[in-house]
Design an enzyme around this catalytic site. Structure first.
Site, PDB file in Angstrom:
ATOM      1  CB  THR B 146     -30.116 -30.382   9.106  1.00  0.00           C
ATOM      2  OG1 THR B 146     -31.446 -30.048   8.722  1.00  0.00           O
ATOM      3  CG2 THR B 146     -30.146 -31.353  10.261  1.00  0.00           C
ATOM      4  CE  LYS B 168     -34.352 -31.139  11.241  1.00  0.00           C
ATOM      5  NZ  LYS B 168     -33.942 -31.419   9.860  1.00  0.00           N
ATOM      6  CB  THR B 179     -38.081 -33.699   7.822  1.00  0.00           C
ATOM      7  OG1 THR B 179     -38.513 -34.549   6.825  1.00  0.00           O
ATOM      8  CG2 THR B 179     -36.800 -34.242   8.419  1.00  0.00           C
ATOM      9  CD  GLU B 259     -33.278 -29.428   2.084  1.00  0.00           C
ATOM     10  OE1 GLU B 259     -33.805 -30.092   1.180  1.00  0.00           O
ATOM     11  OE2 GLU B 259     -32.554 -29.912   2.976  1.00  0.00           O
ATOM     12  CG  ASN B 378     -32.847 -32.000  -1.502  1.00  0.00           C
ATOM     13  OD1 ASN B 378     -32.527 -32.399  -0.386  1.00  0.00           O
ATOM     14  ND2 ASN B 378     -33.634 -30.951  -1.703  1.00  0.00           N
ATOM     15  CB  SER B 383     -28.882 -33.940   2.800  1.00  0.00           C
ATOM     16  OG  SER B 383     -29.900 -33.896   1.829  1.00  0.00           O
TER      17      SER B 383
END
Lengths: 383, 383
Positions: B146, B168, B179, B259, B378, B383
């Site tokens: 993602t 992932k 996640t 991220e 974010n 997302s």
């Protein structure tokens, strides 16, 4: 008006030189009586600053005559020397005020792990005593600021008596309590037992429900001093309500001035099976970094709300959860609800309503968004 | 090599059109046998995505023949229609592969609260079956990305048998699980009971100890499939160790690609009274936003470490806490230790050692710093 709105109190705020930039950094609040009843609530962090350890002992007597507060250094994680410094601060105030050191509460805020410059602080205490005034409340409120952009005060006046106070706190705001120093004063004649009960009742639903960044301080202190100078003893419920009002106002001001924040988020959890469930769900939502980022981006990302609710132990059925953002029910029965494009998030205050469909209890938690400014304020220098 | 490193597996990764940008978004992994034993571990979030609810049922049989994974949509909080869509996905794969739908696990990742475009997904499943290959592991790993900047794979080869896998995950990484979607495969001949035990043991000390941002997903899925194609049944401990090695490697890759992160933080809690205490303290440190900001700013702000430890219920005496950052003991006995200017924080990996002086147990938690890039990623889009 702050801590000097109520009769029987004087206060001062001065620059003692603790802060290198020369800003005010030392506040003194003195109860001139006739009563000296007091109550205090302190951080539940198990790593407690020296002034918290000291003041907890002072408050056990139920009486406080003076409070010395400094910004520019937390005096936390400073070992035996740090405790000696707090003790010396109380002794100095006691000496100049001609009272006992055991009547002096001390509170500090600033960087953890650094000793205070006592060569500046002790002369500062003497200077502050010389500047004590019935109009010193604002100056005291200004002297306890750290990264606060504004000083915070509040006053509620009832029939012949008053509750007033000052607060500081801009980061590390999270339950138990927020990183805050708060001094409340009243001229009502109230016993220390009732002060304690009213203060605990008020903090539980105000300061303890403010969660700016999920971080709990080592220095949180909330004190309530009663001078009895109004010569009135109000009904307990009326008094408790006034204390709650002042705490609620100050708590809201803390959230409104949180470090780097661009949004104040009011999280209402409704139809919970218990108040504890409502608070647990509210805090989980308040601490979800992804949601806090989404609110910053004015994105009504309700999936992140559900994801946060799902991590709690509260009673709920995932298929009966409803979520509204600023009044638009974007999630109904755990799935897609009203059109998210209807949500208007342009204003600073954002309300998230989480309906658990599990009972009739509720709670409100206040939080802030997560912003690049927050990261900058907390990464660019030690605080 | 990924999921096709072990014998007895084929895989494919294609662009089905679920992602609007045309990137690969659908992966298929098929166990060609002779055995079809399987185990799975799923998110402990109580709000579970439709594919999680489906796959939990499939795994109860202890057998899985195929796994369909899509990026571009989480299919979470999508109500009855979302569950029908997952069911239809499994049915489609079963039909083309000529197996039963009850042998097909499904996993999804992406935005919560949006229905999947089934008019693209179902033809995509058919296309993926046509591209199944013994060399398809890399393509499958790429199709589940993602916001990941790189795809993640790992392989451990032992004496005649192999454990490999793909993962992932880049945000919402927190215990229980992160996640993440992870598919592990082995050609060892292992019963589903032993697969389950080995997988739970491995995730407990790897994926469950990764805490990028404190946020728990609705979609986490870790599957382990065994084909038995190597014709070898290794000793249980040796097998479990290989599974742990692959999980550890993939977990480390997830943290390295989180991220917006600029630092990978290895939090070692040592001399704890129990492993649970060590994990609780590690997680509390991992989730402290103020500390995460400080690490981003290369500021060895150990006060924020103590403040985080103080919020836990772990056994410790505040005056016996020691903290090292990259090997420099900046906090000794709860107070100022070695010169903080000695700490070198220029590199991406930062190690925080928290010594509780309360026992002999320990644990390692991995976390990331908090950055303006994280906020941007974010907040700028859903997302």
């Amino acid at each position: 008006m702050s801590v000097t709105a109520a009769k029987g109190f004087t206060a001062a705020g001065i620059a003692a030189g603790i802060k290198e930039n020369g800003n005010p950094d030392l506040a003194l609040v003195v109860n001139t009586g006739p009563r000296r009843a007091a109550a205090g609530v302190f951080t539940s962090n198990r790593v407690k600053a020296a002034p918290v350890l000291w003041s907890e002992q002072v408050l056990k007597t139920g009486e406080v005559t003076a409070v010395v507060l400094n910004s520019g250094g937390a005096n936390a994680c400073t070992g035996p020397k740090g405790f000696q410094d707090t003790h010396a601060t109380a002794e100095k105030a006691a000496e100049v005020l001609r009272i006992g050191a055991g009547e002096v509460a001390v509170a500090s805020t600033g960087l953890i792990g650094v000793l205070l410059p006592m060569d500046k602080l002790l002369p500062g205490v003497e200077k502050a005593v010389g500047e004590l005034s019935q109009h010193g409340g604002e100056k005291a409120a200004i002297a306890i600021k750290t990264t606060d952009t504004v000083h915070k005060t509040s006053v509620v006046t009832k029939d012949g008596w008053t509750v007033g106070g000052m607060a500081k706190g801009a980061g590390m705001l999270a339950p138990g309590l927020a990183t805050m120093l708060v001094v409340l004063t009243t001229d009502a004649d109230v016993s220390s037992a009732d002060l304690d009960k009213a203060l605990r009742g008020a903090t539980r639903v105000t300061f303890d429900r403010v969660d700016s960044d999920g971080c709990m301080s080592t220095n949180d202190t909330v004190l309530l001093l009663a001078s009895g100078a109004a010569g009135v003893t109000p009904a307990y419920e009326e008094f408790a309500e006034a204390v709650r009002e002042v705490c609620d106002d100050l708590a809201r001001q803390l959230i409104g001035d949180a470090e780097g924040a661009s949004k104040d988020i009011r999280i209402e959890v409704v139809n919970a099976a218990s108040e504890d469930d409502a608070v647990e769900v509210g805090r989980s939502i308040a601490r979800n970094n992804l949601l806090k980022c989404a609110i910053h981006g004015e994105d009504p990302n309700w999936g992140r709300v559900l994801s946060a609710i799902g991590t709690t132990k509260a009673a709920f059925d995932p298929d009966r959860l409803n979520v509204a953002i600023n009044g638009i029910w974007v999630c109904k029965n755990g799935s897609v609800g009203e059109d998210r494009d209807l949500v208007d998030m342009r204003y600073r205050e954002v309300t998230i309503t989480a309906d658990l469909s599990a009972g009739s209890e509720k709670a409100v938690i206040w939080a802030n968004d997560l912003t690049a400014d927050y990261v900058h304020e907390n990464s660019a220098y030690s605080s």
